[in-house]
Design a protein around this motif. Structure first.
Motif, short mmCIF file in Angstrom:
data_model
loop_
_atom_site.label_atom_id
_atom_site.label_comp_id
_atom_site.label_asym_id
_atom_site.label_seq_id
_atom_site.Cartn_x
_atom_site.Cartn_y
_atom_site.Cartn_z
N VAL A 1 -2.90 16.48 3.44
CA VAL A 1 -1.61 14.94 3.02
C VAL A 1 -2.15 14.12 4.17
CG1 VAL A 1 0.06 15.83 4.70
CG2 VAL A 1 0.44 14.18 3.33
N CYS A 2 -2.77 14.30 5.17
CA CYS A 2 -3.70 13.46 6.26
C CYS A 2 -5.09 12.62 5.49
CB CYS A 2 -3.88 13.53 7.32
SG CYS A 2 -2.25 13.99 8.60
N LYS A 3 -5.40 13.66 4.42
CA LYS A 3 -6.84 13.01 4.07
C LYS A 3 -6.63 11.75 3.49
CE LYS A 3 -11.31 14.04 2.05
NZ LYS A 3 -11.74 12.97 1.51
N ALA A 4 -5.80 12.20 2.50
CA ALA A 4 -4.82 11.63 1.05
C ALA A 4 -4.14 10.17 1.20
CB ALA A 4 -3.77 11.95 0.85
N VAL A 5 -3.74 10.39 2.57
CA VAL A 5 -2.79 8.76 3.16
C VAL A 5 -4.53 8.01 4.01
CG1 VAL A 5 -1.24 7.54 5.11
CG2 VAL A 5 -0.67 10.03 3.61
N PHE A 6 -5.25 8.56 4.36
CA PHE A 6 -6.39 7.84 4.84
C PHE A 6 -6.99 7.16 3.98
CE2 PHE A 6 -10.15 7.45 6.37
CZ PHE A 6 -10.46 7.28 7.89
N ASP A 7 -7.70 7.62 2.64
CA ASP A 7 -8.29 7.65 1.61
C ASP A 7 -6.87 6.28 1.01
OD1 ASP A 7 -10.31 8.96 2.63
OD2 ASP A 7 -9.79 10.50 0.95
N GLU A 8 -6.09 5.83 0.93
CA GLU A 8 -5.52 5.31 0.09
C GLU A 8 -4.70 4.13 1.15
OE1 GLU A 8 -4.14 4.58 -2.90
OE2 GLU A 8 -5.07 7.02 -3.24
N LEU A 9 -4.87 4.28 2.86
CA LEU A 9 -4.56 2.82 3.41
C LEU A 9 -6.68 1.96 3.34
CD1 LEU A 9 -3.01 5.04 6.30
CD2 LEU A 9 -1.98 3.14 5.12
N VAL A 10 -7.25 2.96 3.55
CA VAL A 10 -8.62 2.26 3.48
C VAL A 10 -8.37 1.54 2.09
CG1 VAL A 10 -11.14 3.05 3.15
CG2 VAL A 10 -9.85 3.83 4.78
N ILE A 11 -8.95 1.96 0.20
CA ILE A 11 -8.60 1.63 -0.69
C ILE A 11 -7.70 0.30 -0.67
CG2 ILE A 11 -7.88 1.64 -3.15
CD1 ILE A 11 -9.10 4.59 -3.09
N ILE B 1 1.40 -1.40 0.23
CA ILE B 1 0.10 0.04 0.31
C ILE B 1 0.49 1.77 0.25
CG2 ILE B 1 -1.85 1.47 1.14
CD1 ILE B 1 -2.52 -1.59 2.27
N PHE B 2 1.85 1.52 0.85
CA PHE B 2 2.42 2.29 0.59
C PHE B 2 3.36 2.56 -0.41
CE2 PHE B 2 3.33 2.60 5.86
CZ PHE B 2 1.97 2.66 5.72
N ALA B 3 3.62 1.56 -0.99
CA ALA B 3 4.15 1.65 -2.70
C ALA B 3 3.66 2.57 -3.02
CB ALA B 3 4.93 0.03 -2.87
N ASP B 4 1.99 1.94 -3.58
CA ASP B 4 0.76 2.71 -4.47
C ASP B 4 1.34 4.49 -4.13
OD1 ASP B 4 0.34 0.96 -5.68
OD2 ASP B 4 -1.00 0.22 -4.40
N ILE B 5 1.31 4.35 -2.44
CA ILE B 5 1.21 5.75 -2.43
C ILE B 5 2.43 6.65 -2.44
CG2 ILE B 5 1.76 7.52 -0.28
CD1 ILE B 5 -0.34 5.91 1.23
N ALA B 6 3.56 5.97 -2.94
CA ALA B 6 5.04 7.02 -2.81
C ALA B 6 4.90 6.90 -4.53
CB ALA B 6 5.49 5.73 -2.72
N GLU B 7 4.11 6.21 -5.25
CA GLU B 7 3.74 6.14 -7.10
C GLU B 7 3.15 7.71 -6.21
OE1 GLU B 7 5.32 5.15 -9.07
OE2 GLU B 7 7.25 4.10 -7.99
N LYS B 8 1.76 7.53 -5.96
CA LYS B 8 0.95 8.42 -6.20
C LYS B 8 1.09 9.69 -6.03
CE LYS B 8 -3.31 5.72 -6.66
NZ LYS B 8 -4.47 4.96 -5.97
N PHE B 9 1.85 9.84 -4.63
CA PHE B 9 1.84 10.87 -4.13
C PHE B 9 3.61 10.90 -3.44
CE2 PHE B 9 -2.07 9.62 -3.03
CZ PHE B 9 -2.95 10.53 -3.40
N PRO B 10 4.71 11.26 -4.55
CA PRO B 10 6.25 11.42 -4.57
C PRO B 10 6.66 12.22 -2.82
CG PRO B 10 5.38 12.95 -6.25
CD PRO B 10 4.40 11.89 -5.57
N GLN B 11 5.91 13.57 -3.10
CA GLN B 11 6.58 14.22 -1.46
C GLN B 11 5.50 13.92 -0.18
OE1 GLN B 11 4.52 18.07 -4.01
NE2 GLN B 11 7.18 18.51 -4.00
N VAL B 12 4.83 13.16 -0.40
CA VAL B 12 4.97 12.73 1.21
C VAL B 12 5.47 11.43 2.25
CG1 VAL B 12 3.18 11.17 2.33
CG2 VAL B 12 2.20 12.97 -0.05
N ASN B 13 6.05 12.23 3.18
CA ASN B 13 6.50 11.34 4.27
C ASN B 13 5.69 10.28 5.12
OD1 ASN B 13 8.81 12.15 2.37
ND2 ASN B 13 9.21 14.14 4.32
N ILE B 14 6.28 8.93 5.07
CA ILE B 14 5.02 8.23 5.96
C ILE B 14 6.29 7.87 7.06
CG2 ILE B 14 4.16 5.74 6.13
CD1 ILE B 14 2.93 8.06 4.81
#
Length: 296
Positions: free
Chosen positions: A279-289, A113-126
């Motif tokens: 950014v929190c909402k985007a990560v939240f939604d990606e985690l749900v998906i 899931i984090f790999a998908d987040i990294a591709e969609k949102f490269p400026q997001v740090n987890i």
């Protein structure tokens, strides 16, 4: 006490408590030992209490210092959360998000899931925290939590993912050597992998078994779900595993499926104050998906 106390005094105090000395605290904060010493002296003056006993061996925290440790730690968590939210308010989806969950979810489920987040949102740090503490979000120690129980706190925004089913599993090599249990009672004749300390989750599982269970039932005991899974995969014995994880290994065989099935409620939660953070909402939604996909 009518004076306002700056956060830097509490930050220095917390660092001294964590690091054990003025010099170590100064290195941790990128400051100097005299500065940290002045902060501690000023905090003692304003609060009118003694925080540390000065000895030749170093600083010894007083009872008052130990009492202040928890609220100071909570202040640090809130300050860190404010910084993360502030960094996320620029153009586009960017910034840091602190996610907390159990070890097995963090290691076995989230990397894809984090790999998908990294591709969609490269400026997001987890920032990933392995923890099952209920209070993580309320104390702002994390922004988003993935939990296998329904959250009860009203200050949290929660999305139910569904049920994660678990069952008994063993590696083919173990079954070839030791046979396959036909009934739940047969498990008592096998090498079992299980917990070391009793938890609410384990008490719930134990209620579904026809025999009493405690840690003495297990030949191999660990409170790490990841370690239990590794032991099952290595053919050490029979243990409990998530169905979704077991399906990824053709060598794992489910046992007694008609006799034992336990489901855990999976939720993604965050503090309600973070709903307006892009950014929190985007990560939240990606985690749900991603978690919905895992359950499917």
């Amino acid at each position: 006490m009518n004076e306002n106390i700056g956060w830097e005094l509490y930050r220095s105090f917390l660092s001294v408590m964590q690091e054990g000395s003025l010099s170590a605290a100064a290195r941790s904060l990128g400051s100097t030992q005299p500065t940290i010493g002045r902060h501690i002296a000023e905090l003692e003056r304003v609060l009118n209490i003694t925080l540390f006993i000065r000895t030749q061996g170093g600083l010894i925290p007083t009872e008052s210092a130990n009492t202040l440790l928890l609220p100071a730690s909570e202040m640090a968590s809130i300050a860190a959360a404010m910084e993360r939210v502030a960094r996320s308010q620029g153009d586009g989806i960017q910034g840091s998000v602190r996610v907390t969950t159990s070890d097995v979810i963090a290691i076995e489920v989230l990397p894809r899931i984090f790999a998908d987040i990294a591709e969609k949102f490269p400026q997001v740090n987890i920032e990933l925290v392995l923890s099952d503490k209920v209070q993580d979000l309320l104390n702002r120690e994390a922004d988003i939590a993935i939990r296998l129980f329904r959250p009860k706190q009203t200050q949290l925004v929660a999305r139910r993912i569904g049920n994660i089913e678990v069952g008994f599993f063993a590696h083919k090599t173990y079954l070839q050597k030791h046979g396959t249990p036909v009934t739940l009672a047969d498990l008592e004749q096998h090498r079992l992998i299980g917990f070391d300390r009793l938890t609410d989750y384990i008490r719930s599982v134990a209620k579904t078994l026809p025999f009493p269970i405690d840690k003495n039932n297990f030949s191999f005991r660990t409170d790490s779900n990841v370690a239990q899974l590794a032991l099952i995969r290595a053919g050490v014995g029979i243990g409990i595993c998530q169905i979704g994880l077991a399906k990824q290994d053709d060598n794992l065989v489910r046992l007694l499926a008609d006799d034992f099935c336990f489901e855990m409620d999976a939720w993604v939660t965050m503090h309600e104050d973070l709903r307006k953070s892009p950014v929190c909402k985007a990560v939240f939604d990606e985690l749900v998906i991603g978690l919905l996909s895992y359950l499917d």
